[in-house]
Design a protein around this motif. Structure first.
Motif, PDB file in Angstrom:
ATOM      1  N   ILE A  24      37.726 -12.454  52.228  1.00 56.26           N
ATOM      2  CA  ILE A  24      36.208 -13.118  52.153  1.00 56.26           C
ATOM      3  C   ILE A  24      36.419 -14.728  52.435  1.00 56.26           C
ATOM      4  CG2 ILE A  24      34.689 -13.790  50.277  1.00 56.26           C
ATOM      5  CD1 ILE A  24      35.492 -11.197  48.890  1.00 56.26           C
ATOM      6  N   GLN A  25      37.746 -15.363  51.913  1.00 55.74           N
ATOM      7  CA  GLN A  25      37.946 -16.592  52.155  1.00 55.74           C
ATOM      8  C   GLN A  25      37.909 -17.004  53.745  1.00 55.74           C
ATOM      9  OE1 GLN A  25      38.272 -18.262  49.423  1.00 55.74           O
ATOM     10  NE2 GLN A  25      37.820 -20.178  50.529  1.00 55.74           N
ATOM     11  N   PHE A  26      38.628 -16.001  54.005  1.00 52.00           N
ATOM     12  CA  PHE A  26      38.651 -16.258  55.750  1.00 52.00           C
ATOM     13  C   PHE A  26      37.421 -16.069  56.392  1.00 52.00           C
ATOM     14  CE2 PHE A  26      38.773 -13.596  59.681  1.00 52.00           C
ATOM     15  CZ  PHE A  26      39.383 -14.409  60.550  1.00 52.00           C
ATOM     16  N   GLN A  27      36.378 -15.076  55.989  1.00 57.73           N
ATOM     17  CA  GLN A  27      35.128 -14.960  56.493  1.00 57.73           C
ATOM     18  C   GLN A  27      34.320 -16.208  56.252  1.00 57.73           C
ATOM     19  OE1 GLN A  27      34.536 -13.116  58.739  1.00 57.73           O
ATOM     20  NE2 GLN A  27      34.849 -10.865  58.220  1.00 57.73           N
ATOM     21  N   LYS A  28      34.404 -16.750  55.061  1.00 60.05           N
ATOM     22  CA  LYS A  28      33.692 -17.979  54.815  1.00 60.05           C
ATOM     23  C   LYS A  28      34.091 -19.080  55.816  1.00 60.05           C
ATOM     24  CE  LYS A  28      33.417 -19.249  50.426  1.00 60.05           C
ATOM     25  NZ  LYS A  28      32.805 -19.032  48.887  1.00 60.05           N
ATOM     26  N   GLN A  29      35.289 -19.118  55.748  1.00 58.09           N
ATOM     27  CA  GLN A  29      35.615 -20.301  56.693  1.00 58.09           C
ATOM     28  C   GLN A  29      35.402 -20.123  58.163  1.00 58.09           C
ATOM     29  OE1 GLN A  29      39.752 -20.650  55.383  1.00 58.09           O
ATOM     30  NE2 GLN A  29      39.383 -21.525  53.545  1.00 58.09           N
ATOM     31  N   ARG A  30      35.110 -18.915  58.577  1.00 58.06           N
ATOM     32  CA  ARG A  30      35.038 -18.746  60.248  1.00 58.06           C
ATOM     33  C   ARG A  30      33.906 -19.400  60.848  1.00 58.06           C
ATOM     34  NH1 ARG A  30      35.614 -12.594  62.116  1.00 58.06           N
ATOM     35  NH2 ARG A  30      33.481 -12.896  62.679  1.00 58.06           N
ATOM     36  N   GLY A  31      32.939 -19.683  59.818  1.00 58.00           N
ATOM     37  CA  GLY A  31      31.725 -20.217  60.215  1.00 58.00           C
ATOM     38  C   GLY A  31      30.948 -19.171  61.030  1.00 58.00           C
ATOM     39  N   GLY A  32      30.066 -20.072  61.784  1.00 56.74           N
ATOM     40  CA  GLY A  32      28.923 -19.048  62.438  1.00 56.74           C
ATOM     41  C   GLY A  32      28.145 -18.192  61.512  1.00 56.74           C
ATOM     42  N   VAL A  33      27.603 -16.950  62.199  1.00 59.02           N
ATOM     43  CA  VAL A  33      26.628 -16.060  61.391  1.00 59.02           C
ATOM     44  C   VAL A  33      27.254 -15.575  60.185  1.00 59.02           C
ATOM     45  CG1 VAL A  33      24.911 -14.272  61.544  1.00 59.02           C
ATOM     46  CG2 VAL A  33      25.551 -15.801  63.475  1.00 59.02           C
ATOM     47  N   MET A  34      28.510 -14.856  60.357  1.00 59.61           N
ATOM     48  CA  MET A  34      29.271 -14.305  59.504  1.00 59.61           C
ATOM     49  C   MET A  34      29.584 -15.487  58.105  1.00 59.61           C
ATOM     50  SD  MET A  34      29.727 -11.239  58.935  1.00 59.61           S
ATOM     51  CE  MET A  34      29.507 -10.357  60.389  1.00 59.61           C
ATOM     52  N   GLY A  35      30.053 -16.462  58.814  1.00 60.58           N
ATOM     53  CA  GLY A  35      30.458 -17.595  57.913  1.00 60.58           C
ATOM     54  C   GLY A  35      29.171 -17.592  56.946  1.00 60.58           C
ATOM     55  N   ALA A  36      28.188 -18.235  57.460  1.00 62.41           N
ATOM     56  CA  ALA A  36      27.048 -18.489  56.825  1.00 62.41           C
ATOM     57  C   ALA A  36      26.581 -17.299  55.652  1.00 62.41           C
ATOM     58  CB  ALA A  36      25.698 -18.646  57.720  1.00 62.41           C
ATOM     59  N   LYS A  37      26.815 -15.967  56.243  1.00 60.41           N
ATOM     60  CA  LYS A  37      26.519 -15.161  55.391  1.00 60.41           C
ATOM     61  C   LYS A  37      27.452 -15.054  54.024  1.00 60.41           C
ATOM     62  CE  LYS A  37      24.593 -10.506  56.584  1.00 60.41           C
ATOM     63  NZ  LYS A  37      25.117  -9.282  57.150  1.00 60.41           N
ATOM     64  N   PHE A  38      28.524 -15.154  54.380  1.00 67.89           N
ATOM     65  CA  PHE A  38      29.506 -15.128  53.314  1.00 67.89           C
ATOM     66  C   PHE A  38      29.587 -16.783  52.330  1.00 67.89           C
ATOM     67  CE2 PHE A  38      32.584 -11.469  53.274  1.00 67.89           C
ATOM     68  CZ  PHE A  38      31.810 -10.996  54.451  1.00 67.89           C
ATOM     69  N   GLU A  39      28.806 -17.389  53.120  1.00 70.37           N
ATOM     70  CA  GLU A  39      28.946 -18.668  52.092  1.00 70.37           C
ATOM     71  C   GLU A  39      28.450 -18.647  50.884  1.00 70.37           C
ATOM     72  OE1 GLU A  39      29.894 -22.317  51.929  1.00 70.37           O
ATOM     73  OE2 GLU A  39      30.053 -21.308  54.001  1.00 70.37           O
ATOM     74  N   SER A  40      27.425 -17.781  50.400  1.00 69.84           N
ATOM     75  CA  SER A  40      26.955 -17.682  49.228  1.00 69.84           C
ATOM     76  C   SER A  40      28.077 -17.177  48.138  1.00 69.84           C
ATOM     77  CB  SER A  40      25.708 -17.048  49.114  1.00 69.84           C
ATOM     78  OG  SER A  40      25.921 -15.859  49.782  1.00 69.84           O
ATOM     79  N   ILE A  41      28.936 -16.426  48.584  1.00 68.68           N
ATOM     80  CA  ILE A  41      29.926 -15.842  47.702  1.00 68.68           C
ATOM     81  C   ILE A  41      30.712 -16.997  47.294  1.00 68.68           C
ATOM     82  CG2 ILE A  41      31.725 -13.862  47.182  1.00 68.68           C
ATOM     83  CD1 ILE A  41      30.102 -12.617  49.822  1.00 68.68           C
ATOM     84  N   LYS A  42      30.876 -16.948  45.997  1.00 73.59           N
ATOM     85  CA  LYS A  42      31.724 -17.704  45.045  1.00 73.59           C
ATOM     86  C   LYS A  42      32.848 -17.215  44.580  1.00 73.59           C
ATOM     87  CE  LYS A  42      28.611 -21.488  44.906  1.00 73.59           C
ATOM     88  NZ  LYS A  42      27.531 -20.955  45.376  1.00 73.59           N
ATOM     89  N   LEU A  43      34.097 -17.753  44.795  1.00 76.04           N
ATOM     90  CA  LEU A  43      35.262 -17.130  44.150  1.00 76.04           C
ATOM     91  C   LEU A  43      35.682 -17.690  42.932  1.00 76.04           C
ATOM     92  CD1 LEU A  43      37.145 -16.183  47.688  1.00 76.04           C
ATOM     93  CD2 LEU A  43      36.065 -14.643  46.260  1.00 76.04           C
TER      94      LEU A  43
END
Lengths: 785, 300
Positions: free
Chosen positions: A766-785
């Motif tokens: 999840i961390q990785f997806q968040k940092q990836r940026g782009g569309v996917m990154g934006a999607k994951f942005e809201s998930i807080k760990l």
């Protein structure tokens, strides 16, 4: 006749040797002083020692060799006329004055050889005289040794004469005549040894005789060494005379030895050209003679000869070697009624080997050999003798090895008929050999006819044979059936119609195999059929006509029959897998009803046959997997099926299994691809349900104070969430994920510090997806760990 | 005793020589004492000529009533010792009665003497030829000296000389057929033949061919027969089977044979036989005897 102790014999031998030495001493003295009279006297006395009857052949030979050495010295003396002053002509008479026959004849031979060498008289007359005079010794052992001496001492002279091409051919004939005559007489004496003495020492006598066989055979050896003996002479004189002797002597030991001797001693080319004559003698020998070994050796030699160069092959054809051999063998078997089956079969094996080596292109010959074998086999009861069956296996294996191509063997019409005569065990062994051969050579059996023949051949493996099934080794049975399964994959034809025929035939045969075999053979056959289905699918456009027999529909009907047979075994798990495979294939062919039917069968099986919970879990997952890929179904049908699946999932015994099956079911509502179903609502429903079950499992675990499993279930569900989240399922929200993570964390607290690797990896992802940026990154942005 | 010997010493030495003694063939002859001496060889109808010389001992004279030489052919039977039977007796008077003072030589000749019988030395008799010189005296007895010589007569080869061929046997036991190439052989001849086994039911150990001499003397009730085996020649070693043919080749020269003599002067006969002997493993002998004639052939 008394049985003589070995000790006494030693004593007699020692006495004999002493006698020879004593007289040899005076003989040497006489020779040194050139005293012919004394030389003759002492040599005669020395040779008198050979008159003994007390020694066995081996001991007698020892004594003979002593005397022989002395005679060579005497011969040198005779040769030198200046020493004794008597012409060789007079000498020839002089030695004949001796009163005792044995010394007389030894001396006569000795002088005779000098006489021949001197060329003062025609060699022919001298040779004739010597060989004639030797008739006087009728005692077998003494006679044999005397004549052997004659052969020995005349040998080099004969080779000279026989090779003297400047002289006319007559001289060669003289030498040949002499040897033949001597040979004949020696053989007679040799045979006569057998007749002497009472029957109970027969064995001993045979042993003694074997020790002497070389003496007789030596003559043939000399004949073969004479250069002047060409094919013509061999054919016209030598062979007929020798064979006449062989046949007439009616003695098994002699016949066996001499036949073998002929074959080994003379050149292959001669044998080939005189095959008929040689073979004609074979049926005439005594029934106790091991003629099969003789013939085998002959064929072995001939086939090696054939292999030596391509030129000689034409000769083989010219003389029709095969036909002659084949006829001879038939005759031998016919005449020797008492020959055990193994003997006859060994003969056929030899003939077959010969055929394969010499005429690899003549399948008809091979067939002929096998046919003859069948004839023989059918005249006797089923083979019991293990050696005989071994030979039959060898017989049947030979063509397979030779041709590297089992298809060739299938063309041989008599092949299966030979196999019929094997007992069950051997039949199986043979079938295995055939299959192995096919596998080894990667031979593709491509026509229905051949398949039919092949299955006829290996029927020992395909079904239980008539007799009561003997207790089988489980492992062997598995090996066998696996081989059959492999074999089925080797049956292939590009032509769908033919292929279908093949499948039908195989099915017909395997069906007979009974419940024990079906689990092994049916899968192979099913996949083979499915391959055909896919092939048809590829060329779908072309097959519209009604007459086309090979349509997917038909095949599916067949398939359904096959699998049904399997469920009767019963082997429900296997059947279930196969049904699923078929369903997928039907899916590929756009045959909705067929596919639906298969699924129906699957569920029936699941419900009625699969009781084991573990098996149920496996089955459910398989069903889910298969169903997920289906795209032919109408919404309605699909609903029915997915519904059923989900329901079954939720009814599994163990909670974790339930949980996993249920979240797997979520995939049934979310299919990737263009017109895939994307029912986010129901996906969520499944996942939520899974969570509920996980919760329940958690509670059950904590009651049982066993806390390991459930967190894993949550993490697994989390992963599903993440999957759908990435896939864009609107129903799966970041908040839901957030919520789930927190839930897991809470659960973890109770479980102290054991950090879960799976969870850690998931979070890292999840961390990785968040940092990836782009569309996917934006999607994951809201998930807080 | 020396003087006694001296007293019995003959008063003179008599020697008899043949005129062609140097060139004439000499052959060995066995004397009674076992010694072998060489003597001259004659044949019938030869002239026997020579010289007799008489030499008185030193310083003595011999008074005699005449000197004569006789040629005697005698048959001497051993069982009738001392009795000679002269079948030939020829006399030549050499001298009239008178005195001999010194060596005196007389030639003599018996021309073309008939000597039909050969010298023979047998088991029971001998036939001999001798020259006997007698110096007759009134007292002291006559002085006699003998000189042996040997007579051999040659025969031409017989015009008819059939082979001997015969089938013999013991019923259901042994059946053979034998053949000798001739019935008449000369002394240096060789017997060729064969034995053919038609039936053999006994275990034969060996087979010999013997040459036997049968000498018969006297006649009627007084006949004495003496048989001697002169040759034993092994023909076969071991047991033959039916159909086997065994060769015979026997050289006669090594054996001391004489020609066959038939009823010599009604006194004796000498005959020869070939005896075929088969010996079985129990040492039983089976034999068949067959007469052959032997003659003397002139050496070529």
């Amino acid at each position: 006749m008394l049985l003589i102790g070995a000790e006494d014999e030693e004593k007699w031998l020692a006495e004999g040797i002493a006698g020879v030495q004593h007289n040899a001493f005076y003989l040497h003295r006489a020779l040194d002083s050139n005293n012919l009279r004394d030389a003759l006297k002492y040599s005669a006395q020395m040779l008198s020692e050979l008159r003994t009857s007390k020694l066995s052949p081996q001991k007698y030979y020892e004594l003979y060799m002593r005397a022989f050495d002395e005679l060579r010295i005497l011969e040198m003396f005779f040769k030198d006329e200046s020493k004794h002053g008597v012409s060789v002509v007079d000498l020839y008479e002089l030695v004949q004055h001796a009163g005792n026959i044995l010394p007389r004849l030894y001396l006569l031979c000795t002088v005779g050889s000098v006489y021949i060498k001197s060329k003062e008289a025609p060699a022919k007359e001298l040779l004739q005289d010597l060989v004639e005079m030797c008739h006087g010794v009728q005692h077998p052992i003494r006679g044999l040794f005397l004549r052997s001496y004659l052969a020995q001492i005349s040998r080099d002279k004969l080779l000279d004469i026989g090779s003297d091409y400047e002289g006319d051919a007559d001289t060669v004939m003289d030498a040949v005549e002499f040897i033949l005559e001597n040979f004949t007489e020696m053989n007679k004496l040799w045979v006569r040894m057998q007749l002497e003495g009472p029957g109970r020492v027969r064995e001993k006598r045979e042993k003694e005789r074997s020790a002497l066989q070389e003496l007789v055979g030596k003559n043939l050896h000399v004949l073969s060494q004479i250069e002047g003996v060409d094919l013509e002479i061999y054919k016209e004189t030598v062979l007929p005379r020798v064979l006449e002797q062989v046949v007439n002597c009616k003695d098994d030991l002699s016949q066996y030895y001499l036949m073998d001797c002929i074959i080994q001693v003379f050149p292959d080319e001669y044998h080939l050209q005189t095959l008929e004559m040689l073979l004609a003698a074979c049926p005439q020998v005594q029934p106790t003679v091991d003629i099969k070994t003789v013939l085998s050796r002959l064929m072995d030699r001939l086939s090696k000869y054939a292999a030596s160069s391509a030129d000689v092959l034409t000769e083989f054809l010219q003389v029709e070697a095969f036909t002659k051999l084949s006829n001879a063998i038939e005759k031998v078997i016919e005449v020797q009624v008492d020959m055990p089956a193994v003997g006859a079969i060994t003969l056929y094996v030899s003939l077959l080997t010969f055929t394969l080596r010499v005429h690899p292109d003549r399948l008809d010959y091979v067939d002929q050999v096998l046919g003859a074998c069948v004839k023989k086999l059918s005249s006797i009861p089923k083979l019991e003798d293990s050696r005989a069956t071994k030979q039959v296996v060898a017989l049947l294996s030979a063509p397979l090895e030779k041709y590297n191509d089992t298809v060739t063997a299938l063309k041989i019409s008599n092949y299966p008929r030979v196999m019929d005569h094997l007992d069950n065990g051997t039949n199986k062994v043979m079938a295995m050999v055939i299959i192995e051969s096919i596998m080894k050579n990667n031979t593709c059996i491509s026509t229905a006819d051949k398949v039919e023949v092949l299955f006829e051949l290996i029927k020992g493996l395909i079904k239980d044979l008539d007799s009561a099934t003997d207790e089988l080794d489980e492992e062997d049975f598995k090996d066998e059936q696996n081989s059959v399964a492999k074999l089925i994959h080797m049956l292939y034809n590009n032509e769908p119609e033919e292929m279908l025929k093949i499948i039908c035939i195989v099915w017909k045969h395997t069906m007979a195999g009974g419940p024990k075999r079906l689990p092994f053979t049916v899968p192979s056959l099913v996949f083979s059929a499915l391959r055909l289905v896919r092939q048809l699918q590829g060329q779908e456009g072309d097959i519209v006509g009604e007459e086309v027999p090979a349509t997917p529909k038909k095949i599916f009907q067949l398939l359904s029959q096959m699998i049904e047979a399997l469920s009767a075994v019963p082997s429900p798990e296997l059947a279930l897998r196969l049904y699923l495979q078929c369903a997928e294939a039907a899916n590929g062919c756009d045959l909705e009803y067929v596919a639906y039917e298969f699924f129906t069968q699957v569920f029936v099986l699941y419900e009625e046959e699969i009781a084991n919970s573990k098996a149920q879990v496996t089955a459910i997952h398989l069903i889910i997997g298969a169903l997920q890929r289906m795209n032919v179904f109408s919404v309605e049908n699909r609903d029915t099926l997915t519904h059923k699946t989900t329901r079954y999932s939720a009814r599994l015994l163990k909670k974790p299994d339930q949980c996993r099956a249920v979240y797997a079911c979520s995939h049934l509502f979310w299919v990737d691809g263009q017109d895939g179903i994307r029912d986010g609502e129901r996906v969520l429903l499944c996942l939520k349900r899974a969570l509920r079950i996980a919760n329940a499992a958690q509670q059950m675990a904590s009651i049982a104070r066993d806390s390991s499993g459930p967190v894993t279930l949550f993490v697994e569900i989390l992963n599903k969430y993440l999957y759908y989240f990435e896939k864009g399922n609107k129903q799966i929200t970041a908040a839901a994920i957030q919520h789930l993570i927190e839930l897991i964390n809470t659960e973890m607290q109770g479980d102290s510090a054991t950090s879960d690797a799976f969870l850690a990896s998931t979070l890292r992802y999840i961390q990785f997806q968040k940092q990836r940026g782009g569309v996917m990154g934006a999607k994951f942005e809201s998930i807080k760990l | 005793m020396n003087f006694l010997i001296g007293a019995f010493k003959p008063a003179c030495n008599i020697s008899i020589t043949f005129s062609d003694g140097k060139s004439r063939k000499q052959v060995p002859m066995k004397k009674e004492n076992g010694k072998t001496i060489m003597v001259s060889l004659f044949q019938s109808k030869e002239s026997i000529a020579g010289k007799v010389s008489i030499e008185p001992l030193q310083g003595k004279k011999i008074e005699h009533l005449g000197v004569k030489v006789e040629l005697l052919g005698q048959i001497e039977m051993y069982f009738d010792r001392g009795n000679f039977y002269d079948f030939t007796s020829l006399v030549r008077e050499l001298d009239v009665p008178g005195d001999i003072y010194e060596r005196k030589t007389y030639p003599f000749e018996f021309s073309t003497v008939e000597m039909p019988y050969e010298t023979y030395n047998g088991a029971n008799l001998r036939l001999r030829y001798v020259l006997k010189v007698t110096v007759s005296r009134n007292y002291g007895g006559s002085i006699v000296e003998y000189q042996d010589f040997i007579v051999r007569n040659y025969s031409p080869p017989p015009s008819i000389n059939n082979s001997i061929k015969m089938e013999v046997g013991i019923e259901d036991c042994l059946h053979i057929e034998f053949e000798y190439n001739k019935s008449k052989y000369h002394l240096k001849d060789v017997i060729i033949g064969k034995i053919y086994f038609l039936l053999v039911r006994i275990k034969i150990k060996n087979m010999d061919l013997e040459i036997r001499r049968r000498e018969s003397t006297g006649s009627g009730a007084n006949t004495h027969v003496e048989t001697e085996t002169l040759a034993k020649f092994e023909l076969m070693d071991g047991a033959p089977v039916r159909g086997e043919s065994i060769p015979i080749r026997l050289f006669l020269s090594p054996y001391e044979l004489t020609p066959t003599y038939r009823n010599i002067n009604n006194k004796f006969s000498v005959k020869y036989y070939l005896n075929l002997v088969l010996v079985d493993e129990e040492d039983r002998r089976y034999f068949k005897q067959q007469e052959i004639a032997i003659y003397r052939q002139q050496d070529s």
